[in-house]
Each structure stands twice: as structure tokens, then as C-alpha cells.
Scaffold this active site. Structure first.
Site, PDB file in Angstrom:
ATOM      1  N   ASP A   1       0.710  -1.273  -0.139  1.00  0.00           N
ATOM      2  CA  ASP A   1       0.012  -0.031   0.073  1.00  0.00           C
ATOM      3  C   ASP A   1       0.975   1.072   0.008  1.00  0.00           C
ATOM      4  OD1 ASP A   1      -2.657   1.150   0.181  1.00  0.00           O
ATOM      5  OD2 ASP A   1      -1.799   2.123   1.923  1.00  0.00           O
TER       6      ASP A   1
ATOM      7  N   ASP B   1     -44.188  23.164 -22.734  1.00  0.00           N
ATOM      8  CA  ASP B   1     -43.778  21.707 -23.012  1.00  0.00           C
ATOM      9  C   ASP B   1     -45.138  20.908 -23.388  1.00  0.00           C
ATOM     10  OD1 ASP B   1     -42.508  19.072 -23.486  1.00  0.00           O
ATOM     11  OD2 ASP B   1     -40.971  19.778 -21.841  1.00  0.00           O
TER      12      ASP B   1
ATOM     13  N   GLY C   1     -48.161  23.077 -24.864  1.00  0.00           N
ATOM     14  CA  GLY C   1     -47.949  23.508 -26.474  1.00  0.00           C
ATOM     15  C   GLY C   1     -46.771  22.788 -26.835  1.00  0.00           C
ATOM     16  N   ASP C   2     -46.830  23.003 -28.237  1.00  0.00           N
ATOM     17  CA  ASP C   2     -45.817  22.332 -29.099  1.00  0.00           C
ATOM     18  C   ASP C   2     -45.121  23.414 -29.639  1.00  0.00           C
ATOM     19  OD1 ASP C   2     -44.153  21.230 -31.004  1.00  0.00           O
ATOM     20  OD2 ASP C   2     -45.471  19.770 -31.595  1.00  0.00           O
ATOM     21  N   PHE C   3     -43.864  23.801 -29.268  1.00  0.00           N
ATOM     22  CA  PHE C   3     -43.228  24.930 -29.511  1.00  0.00           C
ATOM     23  C   PHE C   3     -42.649  24.774 -30.909  1.00  0.00           C
ATOM     24  CE2 PHE C   3     -40.251  22.300 -26.875  1.00  0.00           C
ATOM     25  CZ  PHE C   3     -39.403  22.151 -27.716  1.00  0.00           C
TER      26      PHE C   3
END
Length: 609
Positions: free
Chosen positions: A87, A470, A496-498
Site C-alpha cells: 500500500d 412543453d 403546447g408544441d413549440f
């Protein structure tokens, strides 16, 4: 003196309890024949309980070697002759530095070392093993080596350049002196190989002492009470069992036969053999780790341990209505992956799991886990055919189809929404603070899903009103994702659909994770709509992963590109392409920020008049 000592070990079964390629290379070049069986000992000893740093390194090395010796004996009912554990740690001003957890941790480590002298300690344990009366017995010898290293005075730019190379991430103290890290070092006093990872000179001297001095007084005998049960230790994997050594022999089968193989193949050298493909083997089996994580989440392992930890495997199995044997294996795998902690009292969630794998955590990634398990996993089985054809027949395999009437229903839509919310929460603060947006009084986030980024924008800008647009299928599910607090009054949602409907008026429009998902025509149409709605002096904030060309070669970005090929009709776009698109649509002032790993944020504004 050295070579005869190594030669004495040629007929013995020697095991290196380390996966470190540097230790393997050092010992191989010295002519030692050995097998590699990585230790599974969890390096979580309490550093404060040790009087010196080297005492901590020695004990860690000893525990690594003991773990491997016991597991081999439990598997073979035969003891190896010698097990070597090691180690390496770095100490500066009394603080022990091990391997960095991430880039920021590496920066803190290297900053501590900058312009200073520090110590590199390697603790080494040598176990001489034998079987007596069906018991494993071990004689333990150990030592440590210290090397003093001085760093030059380094600039911030050079430190970060070194960190971004990726080299610091698997090395004690965050640097590798044998490679690029050598540029950081001004001087060294002591054994160079000790800093690399193994003090070969001291090791050979110790072997000479053990094999030439009568009585070997430096040995400490350890007795293992009877043959351990199957449940006591994890079985060796097939790869460990095979134990390819770097001198050409294999570990399984009759030891005498293995020695004969070594003798007949003595012309093979370490240089003539290819390096052991540890990384490749992990890559081949990488899907197993993902599936173990997915299964643990589906069985609600982390939920069970939230309030009742620690719990024994038998209790967790009972609560999950699962077998104790199978549950124990799954829990131990989660421990190995850093998702659970394990003590004598039982299992409990690690900090990583508590932050990201609980449903009520602020930054829970369970939605993203669910999406990958239920949908992305299946989608990637189509990768070969998609590569041959160049695009996905379904095109919108995950992203869009889950929002169509043909998808498996409301649960699938929620799965996608939860995944998008999970990822948005991770980066929202970085995006919201990448630029000073105080001059804007209104913003419109197109495709803002649950409003995670919108709420962060409102939190950072108290005078900003944000509208999220969206699809109706998304907006109807947002209620359960909304936070509480004053900033919620600043955020509103419009279904809504942009791509088709009029955009709400705003000073600033926001697109996050949109440009990569759509083909050129769709992107140009969208930017035209945004430009037409944007007032003079208004802006467009774009956030995407992997816009920076320098980051394209990074593994996460390349894998993300494969995901896009399978799941969306779009393609990755470079920063220069993004600039060209924005300027072509009237956004003449384009500024770029890189607030996080592979995350790029662009603020583009239209002329004021």
C-alpha cells in the site's frame, strides 16, 4: 545479491495481492514469477488510530495480503507459498493522501503538494502460508520504505492541465512520477521505485534476510481457525482462479505441474508477454455492474436501509421477500461498487447512495436509473443493426415514442419525465449561474419539462419571471415535481408544441438538451421561431453536453453520441457549428461558459437596435 534471492522463489507459488500494473511491472522486470489476485479488502481503516503514517500503510498492506491468502485457501483448500501485499500513501504536513475521488479532490491534493516536500510511504507485507491440520497458518513479515519528494512551484494552469490528462485519478497523492507527473517533481531523495509503487531494493533485502538468516526472527505467525465456510469469504472469480502470472504459468491445477510448465517455458520473459488486460476485462463485464445497480434499485434495497440501517443480509432478504443467498451476493456487489457500506453489524447506504439513490433525495437519479433499466437497456440491443443502417428505424425509440399514444401508457411517460427531471436537477445550478442574467426580466424555457431549471433560474434571479413550455402530456404530470418556496410564484407552465405554436413573449429564451436531439431542418426552424419572437437586445441561453470539440473524445460524450443515434433523429453539434447556427439567425454576440464536466452553456444575444 538480489538475483539469487529472486531465484529462490522461482519454484514457489507466489501471489501478488494487487491489481496495480506498476507493481506488476516492477516485480516482473526483477524476474519474479507470480500470479495476480487483487485484494477485495476495503481500505477504510481509521487513519487517526495509527501512531504514524507508515503504520497505517503497513496494516493496509497486511490486510490486503491476508484477504487474498484466505480466499485462495477457501477456494483451493491449499495454501499459496507466498502472498505479497503493498500500500502506497503520500503524506504532507501530517495529512495522508490516497487516491483522489474526483478531479476537484485531485486539485486539492496537488495544491497541498505544490512547492513543498512530502513523503511517499509504501508498506509491504510478505505472508508465508502453509496448511497444517486443515488449518491455514501464515507467518507475516513486513517493512516500509520512505522517499522524500519535492514539487516545483506550479501554476494553476499546469495543475489543471495535468488533472485533465486523467493520470492523477488512480494514483496516491494524485500524481504518477513515472509518467506525466514527473514534470511536477523538482527533486527526490530515496528510492524512485518506491514512489512508483513498490520498493524493490528493500523488498529484495528483506527476502535475503528471511531466507539467509536462521530463525527468520521478523516473522509473525497468524493462525486461521479451521477451514472457512463458503459464507465467510467471497469466492474467487474465474479470472482470479486462472491467475495469469506475468511469467507464463497458471494458478489452477497441480502446483507441481505449474512449476514444470514454468521450467519448460523459461525462455518467456515479462517483456515478451502482453500486459494483463485488466481494463479490457472490466469493460467486457461492465454491464454486470449496471444490472446489479438496476436490480438493487428495483428491489428497493436503498429505501430499506434509509431508516433501519445497519441490517443483516437475512433481514434485508426477508423484507424484500427474496432468498438470503442471492440477497447476500447482491449486497456484497453493491459494497464493491461503493453503493453500500458493510460492517460487522450489517449493511447501510453509502454517502453516494444516500445522495442519489433515494426517492426523496433532492438529487435523486432513480428516474434515470429506471429509464436505463426499462428502456435504454433494450434499445441498445439494436445497436448493431443501427450501426449498419446508419440510423434508427424508429428514430424516436426512447425520447419521443414514450410521449406518443403508441407507448406503453402513462407509466412509461412518467419514467421519461422522472429521468429528465433527475438530470436537470444535477446541472440546473451550473446552467443558471453560468452568466449574469440579471438584466432579463422574463424568460421562456422551451421543452422545460418539470421546470427544474426554471425554478433554479428564478432562485438565482428574484426579478425573473419564467414560463415553461412543453407538451400537454408532460405538463399534466408536473405537479409532484414542484418545490416549495417563493420562487415557485415566478414560474408558470404553458402546454403546447413549440415547433408549431406561437411562443410566449420573453426577454430570454432557454433551450437545454434540445439542439442535439433534432435534425438540422428542425433546429433551423426552431431557431427561426425563437429569433422572430426575441426582442432587440434579447437573448437565447443554450445548454448542451459536449459542445466543446476538445471534450468530444471523452468517453461519456462518445457514449452519449451513440445514445443519440439510437434514440433521437438528431446528431451531436460542435461549438463552432452552434455558433454558426446562432449567428445565422441574428444572435451576433455569442459567449460560452464551461461550468462543469462536459457541460457547455452559451448565451447569445440579438443587437439592441
Amino acid at each position: 545479491m538480489m538475483y539469487p534471492v529472486i531465484r529462490k522463489l522461482q519454484q514457489k507459488r507466489v501471489v501478488l495481492a494487487s491489481a496495480s500494473p506498476r507493481r506488476q511491472e516492477i516485480l516482473s522486470q526483477a524476474g519474479l514469477r507470480f500470479e495476480v489476485v487483487p485484494s477485495k479488502f476495503k481500505e477504510k481503516l481509521n487513519k487517526a488510530s495509527f501512531p504514524t503514517p507508515y503504520a497505517y500503510a503497513i496494516e493496509t498492506a497486511k490486510q490486503k495480503a491476508l484477504d487474498v491468502a484466505r480466499r485462495i485457501y477457501q477456494k483451493d483448500l491449499r495454501a499459496p507459498d507466498i502472498v505479497i501485499g503493498a500500500d502506497t500513501i503520500v503524506t504532507v504536513e501530517g495529512l495522508i493522501l490516497e487516491k483522489p475521488a474526483d478531479k476537484q479532490d485531485a486539485y486539492h491534493m496537488l495544491s497541498r503538494l505544490n512547492g513543498k516536500e512530502h513523503s511517499v510511504f509504501t508498506g509491504v507485507a510478505i505472508l508465508h502460508c502453509f496448511s497444517q491440520d486443515n488449518q491455514l497458518e501464515m507467518e507475516v513479515s513486513h517493512f516500509y520504505e520512505e522517499t522524500l519528494v519535492t514539487f516545483a512551484q506550479l501554476s494553476e494552469e499546469l495543475l489543471w492541465e495535468y488533472i485533465h490528462s486523467g493520470e492523477p485519478m488512480d494514483k496516491a497523492g494524485g500524481y504518477g512520477i513515472q509518467a506525466l507527473g514527473g514534470m511536477l517533481v523538482e527533486s527526490i531523495r530515496g528510492d524512485f521505485l518506491n514512489v512508483v509503487g513498490f520498493p524493490l531494493n528493500h523488498f529484495c533485502k528483506k527476502l535475503a534476510e528471511l531466507y539467509h538468516l536462521p530463525g527468520a526472527g521478523g516473522l509473525q505467525r497468524v493462525k486461521h481457525d479451521s477451514i472457512p465456510t463458503v459464507e465467510t469469504f467471497e469466492n474467487l472469480s474465474d479470472e482470479e482462479r486462472a491467475g495469469l502470472d506475468r511469467g507464463g504459468a497458471q494458478a489452477d491445477g497441480d502446483p507441481a505441474q505449474a512449476r514444470d510448465m514454468q521450467d519448460t517455458d523459461h525462455t518467456r520473459t515479462a517483456e515478451s508477454l502482453p500486459p494483463f488486460p485488466t481494463g479490457l476485462l472490466e469493460l467486457i463485464a461492465g454491464f454486470k455492474a449496471s444490472k446489479a445497480l438496476f436490480t438493487a434499485c428495483k428491489l428497493k434495497v436503498f429505501d430499506l436501509l434509509k431508516d433501519e440501517a445497519p441490517l443483516k443480509a437475512v433481514d434485508i432478504a426477508s423484507k424484500m421477500d427474496a432468498s438470503e443467498h442471492g440477497t447476500r451476493w447482491l449486497l456484497d456487489v453493491c459494497v464493491a461498487l461503493g453503493l453500500l457500506d458493510k460492517t460487522e453489524r450489517g449493511y447501510s447506504n453509502s454517502q453516494l447512495a444516500a445522495l442519489y439513490l433515494l426517492p426523496d433525495s433532492e438529487f435523486s437519479l432513480l428516474g434515470f436509473v429506471e429509464l436505463n433499466d426499462n428502456h435504454t437497456w433494450t434499445t441498445f440491443t439494436q445497436l448493431e443493426s443501427v450501426i449498419r443502417e446508419g440510423s434508427s428505424r424508429g428514430q424516436w425509440a426512447v425520447g419521443q415514442s414514450l410521449l406518443q399514444d403508441s407507448c406503453p401508457g402513462q407509466d412509461a411517460r412518467l419514467c421519461l419525465i422522472r429521468a429528465k427531471h433527475s438530470l436537470a436537477k444535477l446541472t440546473a445550478h451550473q446552467v443558471a449561474t453560468a452568466f449574469d442574467l440579471s438584466r432579463f426580466s422574463s424568460a421562456c424555457h422551451l421543452g422545460g419539462c418539470t421546470g427544474a431549471l426554471a425554478h433554479e433560474l428564478a432562485r438565482e434571479n428574484p426579478g425573473l419571471k419564467v414560463t415553461v413550455v412543453d407538451l400537454p402530456e408532460v405538463i399534466e404530470h408536473i405537479t409532484c415535481f414542484q418545490p416549495t418556496g417563493q420562487q415557485t410564484e415566478q414560474v408558470s407552465f404553458v402546454p403546447g408544441d413549440f415547433f408549431k405554436e406561437s411562443l410566449p413573449e420573453a426577454d430570454l429564451y432557454v433551450l437545454s438538451g434540445i439542439l442535439h436531439d433534432w435534425p438540422d431542418k428542425k433546429v433551423r426552424d426552431l431557431l427561426s421561431r425563437v429569433s422572430g419572437s426575441c426582442k432587440p437586445g434579447g437573448g437565447l441561453l443554450v445548454a448542451e453536453a459536449g459542445l466543446d470539440e476538445d471534450a468530444w473524445a471523452a468517453r461519456p460524450n462518445l457514449l452519449r453520441s451513440l445514445s443519440s443515434l439510437l434514440q433521437t433523429p438528431g446528431r451531436a453539434r460542435s461549438l463552432s457549428k452552434c455558433r454558426h447556427l446562432l449567428r445565422a439567425h441574428g444572435f451576433t454576440d455569442v459567449r460560452v461558459a464551461h461550468p462543469g464536466d462536459s457541460l457547455d452553456v452559451v448565451l447569445a444575444t440579438r443587437p439592441a437596435c
